[in-house]
Design a protein around this motif. Sequence first.
Motif, short mmCIF file in Angstrom:
data_model
loop_
_atom_site.label_atom_id
_atom_site.label_comp_id
_atom_site.label_asym_id
_atom_site.label_seq_id
_atom_site.Cartn_x
_atom_site.Cartn_y
_atom_site.Cartn_z
N GLY A 229 0.80 -1.22 0.00
CA GLY A 229 0.00 0.00 0.00
C GLY A 229 0.83 1.27 0.00
N MET A 230 1.93 1.28 0.78
CA MET A 230 2.75 2.49 0.86
C MET A 230 3.38 2.86 -0.47
SD MET A 230 3.65 4.94 2.80
CE MET A 230 4.78 6.32 2.53
N PRO A 231 3.99 1.93 -1.20
CA PRO A 231 4.56 2.33 -2.50
C PRO A 231 3.51 2.80 -3.51
CG PRO A 231 4.78 -0.04 -2.15
CD PRO A 231 4.38 0.56 -0.85
N LEU A 232 2.31 2.23 -3.43
CA LEU A 232 1.25 2.69 -4.34
C LEU A 232 0.88 4.14 -4.02
CD1 LEU A 232 -1.01 -0.49 -4.51
CD2 LEU A 232 0.44 0.44 -6.33
N CYS A 233 0.77 4.45 -2.73
CA CYS A 233 0.46 5.84 -2.33
C CYS A 233 1.62 6.77 -2.69
CB CYS A 233 0.18 5.91 -0.84
SG CYS A 233 -1.32 5.06 -0.32
N ALA A 260 8.21 5.24 -4.94
CA ALA A 260 7.59 4.00 -4.49
C ALA A 260 8.58 3.00 -3.92
CB ALA A 260 6.83 3.35 -5.66
N SER A 261 9.86 3.20 -4.19
CA SER A 261 10.86 2.24 -3.72
C SER A 261 11.20 2.49 -2.25
CB SER A 261 12.13 2.33 -4.58
OG SER A 261 12.77 3.58 -4.43
N ALA A 285 12.12 -6.76 6.40
CA ALA A 285 11.04 -7.67 5.98
C ALA A 285 10.05 -6.94 5.08
CB ALA A 285 10.33 -8.24 7.20
N ALA A 286 9.75 -5.68 5.43
CA ALA A 286 8.80 -4.91 4.62
C ALA A 286 9.44 -4.42 3.32
CB ALA A 286 8.28 -3.72 5.43
N SER A 287 10.60 -3.77 3.42
CA SER A 287 11.20 -3.14 2.24
C SER A 287 11.77 -4.15 1.27
CB SER A 287 12.30 -2.15 2.67
OG SER A 287 13.35 -2.82 3.32
N LEU A 288 12.44 -5.17 1.79
CA LEU A 288 13.09 -6.15 0.93
C LEU A 288 12.23 -7.39 0.70
CD1 LEU A 288 15.66 -6.68 -0.63
CD2 LEU A 288 16.70 -7.56 1.47
N GLY A 289 11.43 -7.77 1.70
CA GLY A 289 10.61 -8.97 1.56
C GLY A 289 9.32 -8.75 0.79
N VAL A 290 8.82 -7.49 0.79
CA VAL A 290 7.53 -7.21 0.14
C VAL A 290 7.68 -6.16 -0.96
CG1 VAL A 290 5.15 -6.41 0.47
CG2 VAL A 290 6.28 -7.75 2.26
N THR A 291 8.16 -4.96 -0.61
CA THR A 291 8.13 -3.84 -1.56
C THR A 291 9.05 -4.05 -2.75
OG1 THR A 291 7.56 -2.33 0.23
CG2 THR A 291 8.46 -1.36 -1.77
N PRO A 293 10.21 -6.94 -4.27
CA PRO A 293 9.65 -7.84 -5.30
C PRO A 293 8.37 -7.31 -5.92
CG PRO A 293 9.46 -8.81 -3.11
CD PRO A 293 10.35 -7.62 -2.97
N PHE A 294 7.55 -6.60 -5.13
CA PHE A 294 6.32 -6.03 -5.70
C PHE A 294 6.66 -5.02 -6.80
CE2 PHE A 294 3.32 -2.46 -5.75
CZ PHE A 294 2.17 -3.12 -6.17
N ASN A 295 7.62 -4.13 -6.53
CA ASN A 295 7.99 -3.13 -7.52
C ASN A 295 8.61 -3.77 -8.76
OD1 ASN A 295 7.11 -0.78 -6.28
ND2 ASN A 295 8.98 -0.54 -5.09
N VAL A 296 9.49 -4.76 -8.55
CA VAL A 296 10.20 -5.39 -9.66
C VAL A 296 9.24 -6.19 -10.54
CG1 VAL A 296 11.88 -7.19 -10.21
CG2 VAL A 296 12.45 -5.42 -8.54
N LEU A 297 8.31 -6.90 -9.92
CA LEU A 297 7.43 -7.79 -10.68
C LEU A 297 6.17 -7.11 -11.18
CD1 LEU A 297 7.69 -10.95 -8.36
CD2 LEU A 297 8.92 -10.52 -10.50
N VAL A 298 5.66 -6.12 -10.43
CA VAL A 298 4.36 -5.53 -10.75
C VAL A 298 4.41 -4.01 -10.86
CG1 VAL A 298 1.96 -5.29 -9.98
CG2 VAL A 298 3.19 -7.43 -9.57
N GLY A 299 5.11 -3.38 -9.94
CA GLY A 299 4.98 -1.94 -9.75
C GLY A 299 5.42 -1.09 -10.91
#
Length: 316
Positions: A229-233, A260-261, A285-291, A293-299
């Motif tokens: 949610g944070m990178p999308l905002c 967003a990164s 865990a948040a920045s590397l475990g979630v954000t 891969p989310f940015n690289v694959l989808v964002g």
Amino acid sequence: MTPMDPIILFFLLGLGAGLLRSELKLPAAVYDLISMLLLLSIGMKGGIELAKQPFSTLLPQMLAVMGMGMLMPLLAFPVLYYVGRFKRADAASIAAHYGSVSVATFAVAVAWFTSRNIEFEAHMPLLLAVLEIPAILVGILLARGISKDMRLGAVAHEVFLGKGIVLLIGGLLIGWIAGPENLAPIKPLFFDLFKGILALFLLEMGLITAAQFGSLRQYGLFLVAFGIGMPLCSSLIGTALGVWLGLSVGGTAMLATLAASASYIAVPAAMRISVPQANPTLSLAASLGVTFPFNVLVGIPVYYALAQWAHSLLGS
């Protein structure tokens, strides 16, 4: 079936190998070397283009980006502190990570844009370097306030003379001073092999990301929701700022990607010095475990589509 970018496949290979507890791992010296090559390459590319325009025209953009870097941790902190109910130090540390920037995400975005012939302003590496710093200072103030035991000298040394900043700014200066003709002899290493080096880097990043999944299981769904949610905002803020600054569609999308990164190199090092009571596992865990891969694959494609939509509204 649409073929996937090979550098993304390298990341997925590392992620899968890590989750399956494979023995695959890049030697530490190799990882350090490719990290240095990436930072220098990004810096030199920006420095070459920086020489083509007066610094005075970039100063307003730099100040605006610094303001964005200070704003984002201020927005993230109350969510983490009041909604997530994290301790003050942990909330401030995580917020600082999301106000800063990920060089690896920027490198992936550069490769993604280049492969699709999407042009963007060449001074983006300068804005990347500018975004590293403000969120760290805001995060420290959120965690500790202003006190005599802040160890400002140690913090300043870590922020301004950390390896990432030195290599990035150093590359900018080398590219700016030397110019493209004098850099031609080293072009095969730093420019032609950029995507191959990035692929190896993302292989290791996949392995590191997999190591953070245990922390995500331990701390629940909130970090997952926040990490998406944070990178999308933040991308909305970056898009709005890019449009306001008059950047191109590609430049706006790149600024949205930077916004967003989340940092996982410079900020953890600075927080370790100034806010030692913060738990670094939560931030990583948040920045590397979630954000990441989310940015690289989808964002990144989402942020580009967002920039296209924003510019279409203005007819630019």
